[in-house]
Design a protein around this motif. Structure first.
Motif, PDB file in Angstrom:
ATOM      1  N   VAL A 288       1.481  10.018  -9.748  1.00 38.06           N
ATOM      2  CA  VAL A 288       0.017   9.800 -10.290  1.00 38.06           C
ATOM      3  C   VAL A 288      -0.386  11.176 -10.695  1.00 38.06           C
ATOM      4  N   MET A 289      -0.022  12.128 -10.073  1.00 35.80           N
ATOM      5  CA  MET A 289      -0.939  13.639 -10.224  1.00 35.80           C
ATOM      6  C   MET A 289      -0.004  13.965 -11.821  1.00 35.80           C
ATOM      7  N   VAL A 290       1.189  13.878 -11.763  1.00 31.69           N
ATOM      8  CA  VAL A 290       2.019  14.380 -12.882  1.00 31.69           C
ATOM      9  C   VAL A 290       1.519  13.324 -14.002  1.00 31.69           C
ATOM     10  N   GLY A 291       1.517  12.006 -13.970  1.00 28.68           N
ATOM     11  CA  GLY A 291       1.030  11.004 -14.887  1.00 28.68           C
ATOM     12  C   GLY A 291      -0.312  11.474 -15.349  1.00 28.68           C
ATOM     13  N   ALA A 292      -1.197  12.024 -14.678  1.00 28.21           N
ATOM     14  CA  ALA A 292      -2.723  12.412 -15.110  1.00 28.21           C
ATOM     15  C   ALA A 292      -2.397  13.542 -16.024  1.00 28.21           C
ATOM     16  N   LEU A 293      -1.519  14.366 -15.754  1.00 24.92           N
ATOM     17  CA  LEU A 293      -1.315  15.728 -16.743  1.00 24.92           C
ATOM     18  C   LEU A 293      -0.944  15.089 -18.009  1.00 24.92           C
ATOM     19  N   VAL A 294       0.059  14.151 -17.837  1.00 30.59           N
ATOM     20  CA  VAL A 294       0.365  13.647 -19.265  1.00 30.59           C
ATOM     21  C   VAL A 294      -0.639  12.876 -19.943  1.00 30.59           C
ATOM     22  N   THR A 300       2.262  17.734 -23.130  1.00 27.76           N
ATOM     23  CA  THR A 300       2.593  18.082 -24.465  1.00 27.76           C
ATOM     24  C   THR A 300       2.006  19.406 -25.067  1.00 27.76           C
ATOM     25  N   ASP A 301       1.047  19.859 -24.536  1.00 25.82           N
ATOM     26  CA  ASP A 301       0.407  21.366 -24.857  1.00 25.82           C
ATOM     27  C   ASP A 301       1.323  22.353 -24.113  1.00 25.82           C
ATOM     28  N   GLY A 307       8.237  25.627 -26.728  1.00 31.57           N
ATOM     29  CA  GLY A 307       9.180  25.444 -27.913  1.00 31.57           C
ATOM     30  C   GLY A 307       8.587  26.857 -29.003  1.00 31.57           C
ATOM     31  N   SER A 308       7.358  27.160 -28.772  1.00 29.51           N
ATOM     32  CA  SER A 308       6.846  28.212 -29.534  1.00 29.51           C
ATOM     33  C   SER A 308       7.438  29.573 -29.163  1.00 29.51           C
TER      34      SER A 308
END
Length: 429
Positions: A288-294, A300-301, A307-308
């Motif tokens: 649930v906590m990780v899902g909130a970050l998604v 994504t950020d 990647g940068s």
């Protein structure tokens, strides 16, 4: 909302890592705060495949826990440990090597926490009969469980999370992870005499005590053992045949558990007592906590920033994930780390055209987290369990006694994994 999601997650993560409060309380508390503040909601937390509880992970673990709960009643694990000690002729070094190999093999097909719970008490018995310090043996066994668990989808909880996020199958893990695990185990056995130098002196009279143990007496129910063996065989056939049967591993585990409970007629309290409810609820809160970050775009950020930093160089990204995963999984438990990093890796793979190289990111995460869990006493759940069992048995393992050995072994295993990833997925792809 983004600031709130990150703040709650960081606080919960620190509490989990430092063990200031029980990890279950930290995970469920964090999830509860995020739901109460409406950073996420019930639809996203419980029903979304991207931002919610991963029920495939929960029910796969539950099914395997029930199966092991029934299997535990047969005494087969005690039988194997005593058999190994006798085949080693009571030699402490050979006993250590055999027990570590057995532990590694068992951890590939049972989760490593369950394996150490079953094998450690017998190891303590063998060491007591031999009159030797059990601490080196316990450290070696938990390291072997973390290494062996890396070989399959079900061997280590981080692998289950990775498989669920990536879509990788049981066979994918066998084909890609098992060869590396075999190489690492061979090196591990060669390193053991030097890693635990001075731990193999034994009184010949004590050896005779071990040789008098009768492993057959350990088997408590032969009929039940046959039933368990048949069901486990069918379960593993289901795992291996996932690609053409099109049945999720969680469904296979639940069906296997249901059939075994039905034909074994074991009392409910016996096998349900083996279900680690706290672990399952901990996973739920974490998801649930990780899902909130998604949901808030944090993941994504973060993926964009990684990647940068590597400028889109896939090999550099793979090596970065491998090393960072090994380091961070030694600092905090590898389960919450992988739960956090899986969405990041998923985002990173979207920009890679070559499927093999995209999968290499997942293998780097799995290898780094699984092998990195050996670095410290808190790097993996199995480590914490073994330390608790040792303390209860009157042979406490200090944080640094474990970590001194763990850091060496982690460095060796990651040094082997790095060229493996390069050669297999880039040089000779």
């Amino acid at each position: 909302m983004t600031v709130v999601a990150v703040s709650v997650f960081v606080i919960a993560y620190v509490l989990i890592a430092t063990e200031r409060v029980h990890k279950l309380l930290a995970a469920l508390g964090g999830a509860g705060v995020l739901l109460a503040l409406r950073v996420t909601d019930s639809d996203h937390a419980f029903y979304s495949p991207d931002t919610g509880v991963d029920w495939n992970v929960i029910f796969l673990l539950f099914g395997m826990m029930v199966i092991v709960g029934v299997l535990r009643r047969t005494g087969v694990f005690e039988y194997v440990a005593i058999w190994a000690a006798k085949r080693a002729k009571g030699s402490p070094l050979r006993v250590m090597i055999l027990l570590t190999l057995i532990t590694a093999a068992a951890s590939a097909f049972l989760d490593n926490v369950t394996t150490v719970l079953l094998v450690v008490p017998v190891t303590l018995l063998v060491c007591d009969r031999l009159g030797i310090d059990p601490i080196p043996f316990l450290i070696a066994q938990v390291m072997a469980s973390n290494i062996g668990g890396a070989a399959t989808l079900i061997g280590d909880p981080p692998n289950i999370i990775i498989a669920s996020r990536s879509g990788l199958t049981f066979n994918d893990f066998l084909i890609n992870m098992t060869p590396l695990v075999v190489i690492v185990l061979i090196v591990f056995c060669l390193v053991l005499p030097r890693l635990f130098k001075g731990s193999f002196e034994v009184d010949p009279e004590r050896v005779n005590d071990v040789m008098r143990l009768n492993e057959r007496e350990a088997i408590e129910d032969r009929t039940l053992l046959i039933k368990c063996g048949a069901v486990l065989l069918l379960v593993f056939v289901g795992f291996v045949g996932q690609s053409f049967l099109h049945i999720e591993p969680s469904i296979v585990a639940l069906l296997g558990a249901g059939v075994l409970v039905l034909i074994s007629k074991v009392p409910t309290r016996d096998y349900m007592s083996s279900v680690e409810w706290q672990t399952l609820l901990f996973f739920a809160g974490l998801f649930v906590m990780v899902g909130a970050l998604v949901k808030t775009g944090v993941i994504t950020d973060l993926a964009d920033r990684v990647g940068s930093a590597t400028e889109g160089h896939v090999l550099l990204t793979v090596m970065l994930i491998l090393v960072v995963s090994a380091v961070l999984s030694g600092i905090v438990d590898n389960i919450p780390y992988v739960a956090t990093m899986s969405p990041v890796v998923l985002e990173l793979t979207k920009g890679i055209a070559d499927p093999a190289q995209a999968h290499a990111l997942w293998w780097a995460l799995a290898i780094g987290a699984d092998f990195g869990g050996n670095a410290t006493a808190v790097g993996a759940s199995a480590n914490v369990v073994v330390i608790g069992l040792a303390l209860r048995a009157g042979s406490p393992i200090s944080f640094w006694a474990f970590t001194r050995k763990g850091l060496v072994m982690t460095a060796i295993t990651i040094a082997i994994a790095a060229p493996y990833l390069w050669l297999r997925y880039f040089a000779f792809a």
